[in-house]
Design a protein around this motif. Sequence first.
Motif, PDB file in Angstrom:
ATOM      1  N   PRO A  30       0.937  -1.190  -0.112  1.00  0.00           N
ATOM      2  CA  PRO A  30      -0.113   0.114  -0.261  1.00  0.00           C
ATOM      3  C   PRO A  30       0.879   1.067  -0.078  1.00  0.00           C
ATOM      4  O   PRO A  30       2.103   1.186   0.536  1.00  0.00           O
ATOM      5  N   MET A  31       0.365   2.540  -0.602  1.00  0.00           N
ATOM      6  CA  MET A  31       1.029   3.598  -0.797  1.00  0.00           C
ATOM      7  C   MET A  31       1.565   4.206   0.608  1.00  0.00           C
ATOM      8  O   MET A  31       2.775   4.696   0.768  1.00  0.00           O
ATOM      9  N   GLU A  32       0.623   3.982   1.692  1.00  0.00           N
ATOM     10  CA  GLU A  32       0.928   4.522   2.748  1.00  0.00           C
ATOM     11  C   GLU A  32       2.298   3.890   3.609  1.00  0.00           C
ATOM     12  O   GLU A  32       2.676   4.340   4.705  1.00  0.00           O
ATOM     13  N   SER A  33       2.226   2.478   3.311  1.00  0.00           N
ATOM     14  CA  SER A  33       3.258   1.755   4.028  1.00  0.00           C
ATOM     15  C   SER A  33       4.496   1.617   3.312  1.00  0.00           C
ATOM     16  O   SER A  33       5.552   0.917   3.533  1.00  0.00           O
ATOM     17  N   ALA A  34       4.689   2.235   2.029  1.00  0.00           N
ATOM     18  CA  ALA A  34       5.577   1.937   1.095  1.00  0.00           C
ATOM     19  C   ALA A  34       6.975   2.426   1.586  1.00  0.00           C
ATOM     20  O   ALA A  34       7.961   1.540   1.670  1.00  0.00           O
ATOM     21  N   HIS A  35       7.030   3.388   1.965  1.00  0.00           N
ATOM     22  CA  HIS A  35       8.293   4.169   2.267  1.00  0.00           C
ATOM     23  C   HIS A  35       8.749   3.378   3.634  1.00  0.00           C
ATOM     24  O   HIS A  35      10.061   3.001   3.476  1.00  0.00           O
ATOM     25  N   LEU A  36       8.101   3.082   4.408  1.00  0.00           N
ATOM     26  CA  LEU A  36       8.607   2.261   5.538  1.00  0.00           C
ATOM     27  C   LEU A  36       9.179   0.794   5.242  1.00  0.00           C
ATOM     28  O   LEU A  36       9.732   0.553   5.725  1.00  0.00           O
ATOM     29  N   THR A  37       8.335   0.310   4.543  1.00  0.00           N
ATOM     30  CA  THR A  37       8.598  -0.944   3.877  1.00  0.00           C
ATOM     31  C   THR A  37       9.786  -1.035   3.236  1.00  0.00           C
ATOM     32  O   THR A  37      10.482  -1.870   3.498  1.00  0.00           O
ATOM     33  N   VAL A  38      10.222  -0.215   2.444  1.00  0.00           N
ATOM     34  CA  VAL A  38      11.430  -0.174   1.760  1.00  0.00           C
ATOM     35  C   VAL A  38      12.690   0.118   2.720  1.00  0.00           C
ATOM     36  O   VAL A  38      13.583  -0.490   2.691  1.00  0.00           O
ATOM     37  N   SER A  39      12.400   0.962   3.683  1.00  0.00           N
ATOM     38  CA  SER A  39      13.329   1.143   4.781  1.00  0.00           C
ATOM     39  C   SER A  39      13.688   0.053   5.541  1.00  0.00           C
ATOM     40  O   SER A  39      14.732  -0.221   5.778  1.00  0.00           O
ATOM     41  N   TYR A  40      12.734  -0.663   5.915  1.00  0.00           N
ATOM     42  CA  TYR A  40      12.952  -1.819   6.634  1.00  0.00           C
ATOM     43  C   TYR A  40      13.481  -3.023   5.979  1.00  0.00           C
ATOM     44  O   TYR A  40      14.419  -3.682   6.311  1.00  0.00           O
ATOM     45  N   LEU A  41      13.219  -3.058   4.584  1.00  0.00           N
ATOM     46  CA  LEU A  41      13.761  -3.810   3.601  1.00  0.00           C
ATOM     47  C   LEU A  41      15.412  -3.539   3.346  1.00  0.00           C
ATOM     48  O   LEU A  41      16.302  -4.329   3.236  1.00  0.00           O
ATOM     49  N   GLY A  42      15.642  -2.168   3.736  1.00  0.00           N
ATOM     50  CA  GLY A  42      17.280  -1.710   3.153  1.00  0.00           C
ATOM     51  C   GLY A  42      18.024  -2.031   4.672  1.00  0.00           C
ATOM     52  O   GLY A  42      19.012  -2.526   4.353  1.00  0.00           O
ATOM     53  N   ASP A  43      16.971  -2.021   5.598  1.00  0.00           N
ATOM     54  CA  ASP A  43      18.038  -2.660   6.949  1.00  0.00           C
ATOM     55  C   ASP A  43      18.364  -4.038   6.917  1.00  0.00           C
ATOM     56  O   ASP A  43      19.295  -4.586   7.454  1.00  0.00           O
ATOM     57  N   LEU A  44      17.393  -4.887   6.289  1.00  0.00           N
ATOM     58  CA  LEU A  44      17.412  -6.440   6.252  1.00  0.00           C
ATOM     59  C   LEU A  44      18.722  -6.592   4.985  1.00  0.00           C
ATOM     60  O   LEU A  44      19.626  -7.469   5.500  1.00  0.00           O
ATOM     61  N   SER A 334       6.277  -0.102  -9.656  1.00  0.00           N
ATOM     62  CA  SER A 334       5.392   0.326 -10.622  1.00  0.00           C
ATOM     63  C   SER A 334       4.040   0.552  -9.630  1.00  0.00           C
ATOM     64  O   SER A 334       3.710  -0.133  -8.940  1.00  0.00           O
ATOM     65  N   LEU A 335       3.339   1.377 -10.153  1.00  0.00           N
ATOM     66  CA  LEU A 335       2.045   1.628  -9.591  1.00  0.00           C
ATOM     67  C   LEU A 335       1.123   0.742 -10.218  1.00  0.00           C
ATOM     68  O   LEU A 335       0.900   0.404 -11.338  1.00  0.00           O
ATOM     69  N   ASP A 336      -0.033   0.225  -9.396  1.00  0.00           N
ATOM     70  CA  ASP A 336      -0.800  -0.858  -9.834  1.00  0.00           C
ATOM     71  C   ASP A 336      -1.952   0.047 -10.461  1.00  0.00           C
ATOM     72  O   ASP A 336      -1.947   1.368 -10.404  1.00  0.00           O
ATOM     73  N   VAL A 337      -2.972  -0.526 -11.280  1.00  0.00           N
ATOM     74  CA  VAL A 337      -4.104   0.105 -11.956  1.00  0.00           C
ATOM     75  C   VAL A 337      -5.064   1.208 -11.053  1.00  0.00           C
ATOM     76  O   VAL A 337      -5.383   2.184 -11.679  1.00  0.00           O
ATOM     77  N   THR A 338      -4.975   0.660  -9.724  1.00  0.00           N
ATOM     78  CA  THR A 338      -5.913   1.469  -8.788  1.00  0.00           C
ATOM     79  C   THR A 338      -5.015   2.600  -8.394  1.00  0.00           C
ATOM     80  O   THR A 338      -5.596   3.660  -7.717  1.00  0.00           O
TER      81      THR A 338
END
Length: 820
Positions: A30-44, A334-338
Amino acid sequence: MAENGGGGGCCPPMDLMRSEPMQLVQLIVPMESAHLTVSYLGDLGLVQFKDLNSEKSPFQRTYAAQIKRCGEMARKIRFFKDQMSKAGVLPKEMLGKENDIDLDDVEVKLGELEAELVEINANNDKLQRSYNELMEYKLVLEKAGEFFSSAHRSATAQQRETESPRASEDLLESPLLQEEKSIDASKQVKLGFLTGLVPREKSMVFERILFRATRGNVYVRQTVVEETVIDPNSGEKAEKNVFVVFYSGERAKSKILKICEAFGANRYPFSEDLRKQAQMITEVSGRLTELKTTIDAGLGHRNILLQTIGDKFELWSLKVRKEKAIYHTLNMLSLDVTKKCLVAEGWSPVFASKEIQKALERAAVDSNSQVGSIFQILRTKELPPTYFRTNKFTSAIQEIVDAYGVAKYQEANPGVFTIVTFPFLFAVMFGDWGHGICLLLATMYLIVREKKLASQKLGDIMEMAFGGRYVIMMMSLFSIYTGLIYNEFFSIPYPLFAPSAYDCRDASCSEATTIGLIKVRDTYPFGLDPVWHGTRSELPFLNSLKMKMSILLGVSQMNLGIIMSYFNARFFKSSVNVWFQFIPQMIFLNSLFGYLSVLIIIKWCTGSQADLYHVMIYMFLSPTDELGENQLFPHQKTVQLVLLFLALVSVPCMLLPKPFILKKQHEARHQGQSYAPLEETDESLHVETSGGSHGHEEFEFSEIFVHQLIHTIEFVLGAVSNTASYLRLWALSLAHSELSSVFYEKVLLLAWGYNNWLILIVGIIVFVFATVGVLLVMETLSAFLHALRLHWVEFQNKFYEGDGYKFAPFSFILTASEDE
């Protein structure tokens, strides 16, 4: 590979032979959690994202504005770093976590600090320029004042001597021109003058140009300024001369002004009146004192500001680098259709699935997202990246292997054997336990202080040595081992393990010969008997020993390489490569050089005087001739005929069957004979390897046949050339031993023989520098490069394709190291 354990305690035991199993994963975030998700994956640091927006330019991507914003903040941080470096202010260690600060607050703070610092710098530059101009003006007043005051004194003295009051008046009006005797009194006019400073290296050209431009109608006086002057325009130190130019007329003045501007000569106003000169000097000195006080106060304020920046510099820098890396990664999604979710695809190790899912769940909770992220595994035939988990001990060896070429996915890793064989082959060429101890001590210094040295900036050579410190440690340990075998300590033999097994038969026996030596004790238990050193037969004996040893080591390592090709073929389920590559290659190599190795061992065991050169040459030229005194075992001629026949038969077996079998397999696939229903499996990835052909590609039989022909010829010729290449072990070992002996005998012992302490000290210094410079530096580098070549060419070309690509995960650790 990075020194990365990949997920900490969750990891299964490492498979050293094969790269980690990889999977292509898809994340729907989801867009609202994308930034934090990538951040945590960067830590991983265990996901290599694919660029799903490759058709878009950087400016068309979703987060282009955020990247521009981070780039601007990064520019400000670089500006602060440059200013702190010039001021000698060091950034303090990072206190707190970058997650505790907000990017918007950092942006505002950086903008305020930059504006304040730029204003301080601009004011300081103006004040400094004014100060430098006043310093130059003061010098002009002092030096030019000396011209006029000395000339005035001279004119006053001449006035007392002359009788004509008119002449006296003329003398006082233009005292500096009295040196020009040719001036007609009736033609004298009122002259003007200009004063200033000109760079010393341009002063002669400046004066010459002035003379030519005015056709000699100027008079120039110059004096050297002893101390260096800071130029107001450039702000750099320069050596200058003070000049005074006398001219007549406005036209000449205009030319002089243009020439001054062209030569970078700074002009300053000057009065002839001595009282005004003294008054101006006093005023300038007062203004200089005021400016100095103001400048010091400004610099103090600037240093306080820079120290404030230094307190948070590392924290801000890390925050901006992380945010920029996150937005760069988000632009690959990439952005999904919605347009409410972002879709990511990337490679990750199979063992990291649970860790990735935990990171996704944690990001959804921390961002208060109402919808969780979706993690799923995709099936693909695309070749995955290669990922070997390494540590600080194995990473340098893996880098050596990867420098030749990154292993194809799941291909056998040469680094497993290179960990041992590389330092061992180096030590065969470098064998001297004295030199090995010196190398070990230098390496232990790097290892003991590795934590401190890791945080320091080292030179290029030291950086390489520090990165390979554990490889060098292994090289030194093996060098001590082979040095004990060779019985050499700085070329000196020592009976460490037992007395020599030989003794002199009578008094005529000497150390220069082995004639008259008889065996009086048991064989020397370990390594070379010290009695061989310094004798006439030392060189022939060691030549024979090291040459045969080099062949044995070479044939063994090449056999290991061919055996590795078998394990590759078995792993990739390529029976063609087993039957028509591995088996013929083993037969060919061992029918010739494996047989030679057996003959060497038999000759050592039996003490035979057979000539192995003669045996191998006439095995090809006259295989049916009797061996005579060169026979080492019964039925040797028959064995040789069989081996020669097998070697000849193995060549067409390598060349012909494989292309035709591959062609048949390709035709069968296109006729649908090899298709079968897909089986349900948990495996997410299948990598097809059909011996060089791919079902979706057009099959060119001629290309496959030519490729196999080249491969066969390369192997057949390489079997000979590669075996000969291993003789470098013998050559470099001999060269190292002889150089060490020369330095010891012709430098140290020669100096000792003079019985003069001064010559002895000089001899010891020369010996130390020669040993360190030649034997411990140049010889180490030489043996390292030769060992590298033996692994890259002679060993790895038997099985290693090296056409893969590295696993490059998105990781904040890697991002930080690249930016430093």
